[in-house]
Design a protein around this motif. Structure first.
Motif, short mmCIF file in Angstrom:
data_model
loop_
_atom_site.label_atom_id
_atom_site.label_comp_id
_atom_site.label_asym_id
_atom_site.label_seq_id
_atom_site.Cartn_x
_atom_site.Cartn_y
_atom_site.Cartn_z
N LEU A 314 0.76 -1.25 0.01
CA LEU A 314 -0.04 0.06 0.04
C LEU A 314 0.67 1.16 0.11
CD1 LEU A 314 -3.13 0.42 2.32
CD2 LEU A 314 -1.77 2.24 1.41
N ILE A 315 0.83 1.90 -0.91
CA ILE A 315 2.10 3.07 -1.23
C ILE A 315 1.18 4.56 -0.87
CG2 ILE A 315 3.26 1.78 -2.70
CD1 ILE A 315 2.23 3.39 -5.14
N GLY A 316 -0.14 4.74 -0.74
CA GLY A 316 -0.69 6.05 -0.68
C GLY A 316 -2.07 5.87 -0.61
N ARG A 317 -2.64 7.55 -0.67
CA ARG A 317 -3.98 7.55 -0.49
C ARG A 317 -4.62 8.77 -1.37
NH1 ARG A 317 -6.34 5.00 3.67
NH2 ARG A 317 -4.75 3.75 4.94
N LEU A 318 -6.11 8.41 -1.78
CA LEU A 318 -6.36 9.71 -2.52
C LEU A 318 -7.13 10.70 -1.59
CD1 LEU A 318 -5.97 7.40 -4.40
CD2 LEU A 318 -7.97 8.31 -5.85
N THR A 319 -7.07 11.94 -1.94
CA THR A 319 -7.54 13.14 -1.26
C THR A 319 -8.54 13.98 -2.17
OG1 THR A 319 -5.76 14.40 -1.71
CG2 THR A 319 -5.72 13.28 0.32
N GLU A 320 -9.36 14.60 -1.69
CA GLU A 320 -10.02 15.64 -2.30
C GLU A 320 -9.37 16.75 -3.16
OE1 GLU A 320 -13.43 16.22 -2.74
OE2 GLU A 320 -14.43 14.90 -1.28
N SER A 321 -8.21 17.30 -2.33
CA SER A 321 -7.64 18.24 -3.03
C SER A 321 -6.01 18.00 -2.49
CB SER A 321 -7.97 19.68 -2.47
OG SER A 321 -7.84 19.77 -1.22
N PRO A 322 -5.03 18.74 -3.37
CA PRO A 322 -5.40 19.61 -4.42
C PRO A 322 -5.56 18.84 -5.73
CG PRO A 322 -2.99 19.41 -3.83
CD PRO A 322 -3.61 18.75 -3.03
N ALA A 323 -6.83 18.70 -6.42
CA ALA A 323 -7.36 18.00 -7.50
C ALA A 323 -6.25 17.82 -8.55
CB ALA A 323 -8.65 18.33 -8.15
N GLY A 324 -6.11 16.75 -9.15
CA GLY A 324 -5.09 16.37 -10.31
C GLY A 324 -3.68 16.40 -9.97
N GLN A 325 -3.54 16.60 -8.65
CA GLN A 325 -2.24 16.83 -8.41
C GLN A 325 -1.58 15.33 -7.68
OE1 GLN A 325 -0.41 19.60 -5.77
NE2 GLN A 325 -0.47 21.17 -7.75
N VAL A 326 -0.47 14.98 -7.87
CA VAL A 326 0.04 13.72 -7.18
C VAL A 326 1.41 14.13 -6.48
CG1 VAL A 326 1.41 11.54 -7.43
CG2 VAL A 326 -0.32 12.40 -9.06
N ARG A 327 1.41 14.13 -5.15
CA ARG A 327 2.26 14.64 -3.98
C ARG A 327 3.06 13.43 -3.51
NH1 ARG A 327 -1.29 16.74 -0.39
NH2 ARG A 327 -2.74 15.40 -1.80
N ILE A 328 4.18 13.44 -3.21
CA ILE A 328 4.97 12.18 -2.48
C ILE A 328 5.65 12.97 -1.46
CG2 ILE A 328 7.04 12.56 -4.08
CD1 ILE A 328 7.21 9.42 -3.85
N ARG A 329 5.54 12.06 -0.13
CA ARG A 329 6.28 12.48 1.14
C ARG A 329 7.27 11.65 1.36
NH1 ARG A 329 2.97 12.82 6.73
NH2 ARG A 329 3.05 10.54 6.48
N THR A 330 8.73 12.36 1.64
CA THR A 330 9.93 11.80 1.48
C THR A 330 9.90 11.20 2.95
OG1 THR A 330 10.99 13.70 2.26
CG2 THR A 330 10.91 13.45 -0.13
N PRO A 331 10.88 10.37 3.13
CA PRO A 331 11.35 9.85 4.68
C PRO A 331 11.74 10.90 5.46
CG PRO A 331 12.46 8.43 2.98
CD PRO A 331 11.87 9.70 2.10
N PHE A 332 11.74 12.06 5.07
CA PHE A 332 12.33 13.09 5.87
C PHE A 332 11.16 14.13 6.31
CE2 PHE A 332 15.62 12.57 2.78
CZ PHE A 332 16.74 11.81 3.48
N GLY A 333 10.03 13.61 5.68
CA GLY A 333 8.85 14.28 6.03
C GLY A 333 8.49 15.55 5.21
N THR A 334 9.40 15.85 4.07
CA THR A 334 9.03 16.92 3.02
C THR A 334 8.18 16.25 2.02
OG1 THR A 334 11.01 16.28 1.84
CG2 THR A 334 11.18 18.08 3.50
N GLU A 335 7.70 17.14 1.31
CA GLU A 335 6.78 16.80 0.26
C GLU A 335 7.10 17.41 -0.95
OE1 GLU A 335 2.17 15.60 1.27
OE2 GLU A 335 2.61 17.79 0.51
N ARG A 336 7.02 16.64 -2.06
CA ARG A 336 7.26 17.16 -3.46
C ARG A 336 5.94 16.85 -4.45
NH1 ARG A 336 10.33 13.46 -7.07
NH2 ARG A 336 10.86 11.79 -5.69
#
Lengths: 350, 350
Positions: A314-336
């Motif tokens: 299991l690698i992630g989840r879907l959210t309402e927003s931001p629509a149309g965007q894929v974000r990834i959270r790094t092991p350091f807690g930052t997001e890109r």
């Protein structure tokens, strides 16, 4: 795209007057070619659904129909060859629509002078892969082009599958906030295996392509009654490109945990040395599954009980927003934010 | 074939270790490649039927499924282009099984550097041809290969059609002694138009390819209840090769009247100068129809009432013996046997 006032105008594709390698790479340029040239010309709702297969109904039955041409280089690589790839790829496109494969076609474009023995090996590989999936290659075509006008062998396969009565339509637009994202195993092996073979890289371990027919595994999920919203095989453009397409098609946000995404050490190592991102490397036996949270446990149990799903995660989840965007959270807690590449990092991988 | 003790041994195809242009030419060498390599590998009754389409049943409905790749050179020619050809060719293969076309796929292999404008023209030509036939191009694929590794553009189309309930299966093996042979018009124009364009021949009249979608015309024959035994489009290898295949598949003799076969003066002229036989020149909008003698009048009436059948003619009859042979009677009353060529007189015509 603000420099193109008429979005429906099919020309130019971007600023290009000539087709570039990247127009076939599964990224932004290919999307533009499809949006601005192919879709306006062929204009119909089946194509507009942007699914791996077109799904249609006839006499109360639902069928899936798909096609792909294969131009992989080299023709033989660790873990497969163009024939196995051509059969698996089309079986997988049918499976991604939740269809049970029925029949395949096979059309060969052979370069004059191609060794008959290599052709035989490819045909036998196609036949063995189809047989293992329980489908027949029932129709075909053979063309020969002059020496220097082809590249050994190109193969097109098309496929027809049937959807079980009552199966909900599995398609990108069916993704819902709250759904979870699974993959059936480690990613990036196909692209890296092809590249290592092509470039003659001496790796410490032999990396084999993940090239595999997923239709049997998807069949087990259907048999188990798992409620599937979206299935997508992770070919050109890899996991990232597939998920971006889904986010855009469904108008949802996707949030990934980098830690949770399985990548083999050897793949990670080659990627680091060469500056590739495994999230964008092509796979030929890997898929993303998007399904309701409460189905995750059942789905993982089915996946992990099958040789092609042993490394499911299991690698992630879907959210309402931001629509149309894929974000990834790094092991350091930052997001890109994951963005579409213009093309494929490695051309000719399928 | 007496020099090959094991007929089922897929190697060699004839004495060849490498694929020749003629292996894609619709003649004897292509037949050997199919018989000795493809058929043994894919071994199934659908493929063994040697039909233009595979016909299968699902839930009480019968469907036809077919594929062809198009490598015609040049891409644009008088009377058509590769796009029109790719759509017509696959519609025709469906029609030859008596199917009403439902859906098409389109898979492009584009050479890097190919002009975007030419691609747009081809796609629009495909779309217009499909629209005129009432079918949608519902799924597709785009690949780009490096400059020098392709030849501008190759197109694969696959197609699905549905057979009317109760239509008898139209197939080569259904030919019967006593049947008559019709064609829907003059033969040889496609091949000669392509060659004239390719070689820059200055002809007195502009010869246009006969490239056309025959599915509407076949639909009219079905609507009129004409009892059709065999339909065959006269592509690679022309009329002669198509009829030889039917004679062999059905184990019947075919007897043609040379006088009755319509050939335009310009085609005849070019053929005489260059030493081609129009009976072997490819067509892309011409078919042979084999049907019971008592259906000939009705069939000719339907054909001649349609723009694509205005020049229809009865060109011969089927006999018990000599089984598997096609003979032609010249205007001088002499008879000769039509033999398979090893390949196509003109490569890359479709």
């Amino acid at each position: 795209m603000s420099d193109f006032p008429e979005l429906n105008c099919p020309l130019p594709i971007g600023q290009y007057e000539r087709v570039l390698m990247a127009h076939g790479g599964g990224g932004q340029l290919m999307q533009q070619l499809l949006d601005r040239l192919v879709q306006p010309a062929f204009d119909n709702p089946y194509l507009a659904a942007r699914h791996d297969s077109a799904v249609f109904e006839s006499g109360g039955q639902r069928f899936a129909f798909t096609t792909d041409s294969y131009v992989v280089k080299p023709l033989f690589f660790p873990g497969g060859d163009i024939g196995k790839l051509a059969v698996c790829g089309t079986l997988n496109d049918l499976a991604m629509a939740g269809a049970r494969p029925l029949f395949l076609s096979s059309a060969l474009i052979i370069e004059e002078g191609f060794p008959v023995d290599a052709l035989r090996r490819v045909l036998e590989s196609m036949a063995a892969t189809a047989r293992a999936a329980g489908v027949c290659i029932v129709t075909g075509d053979t063309k020969v082009v002059e020496r220097g006008r082809g590249d050994g062998l190109y193969i097109n396969t098309a496929g027809i599958g049937r959807l079980d009565a009552g199966t909900p339509v599995i398609r990108p637009a069916a993704a819902r906030p709250g759904d979870v994202i699974l993959v059936n195993g480690d990613i990036g092996r196909h692209g890296i295996a092809i590249m290592a073979q092509r470039e003659g890289l001496a790796l410490e371990t032999t990396l084999e392509s993940d090239c595999a027919d997923l239709s049997g595994l998807v069949g087990r999920l259907l048999d188990a009654g798992v409620d599937l919203h979206v299935l997508r095989d992770l070919t050109r453009g890899g996991l990232a490109s597939a998920l971006i397409e889904i986010a855009e098609a469904a108008g949802v946000g996707l949030s990934l945990e980098e830690d949770a995404i399985p990548v083999r050490e050897a793949v990670q190592g080659v990627c680091e040395i060469l500056g590739f991102d495994p999230l964008y490397v092509a796979n030929e036996g890997r898929m993303a599954l998007i399904l309701p949270d409460d189905q995750a446990e059942a789905a993982l149990a089915v996946l992990r009980g099958h040789p092609l799903g042993e490394g499911a995660a299991l690698i992630g989840r879907l959210t309402e927003s931001p629509a149309g965007q894929v974000r990834i959270r790094t092991p350091f807690g930052t997001e890109r934010i994951l963005l579409r590449l213009s093309g494929e990092q490695l051309p000719r991988i399928c």
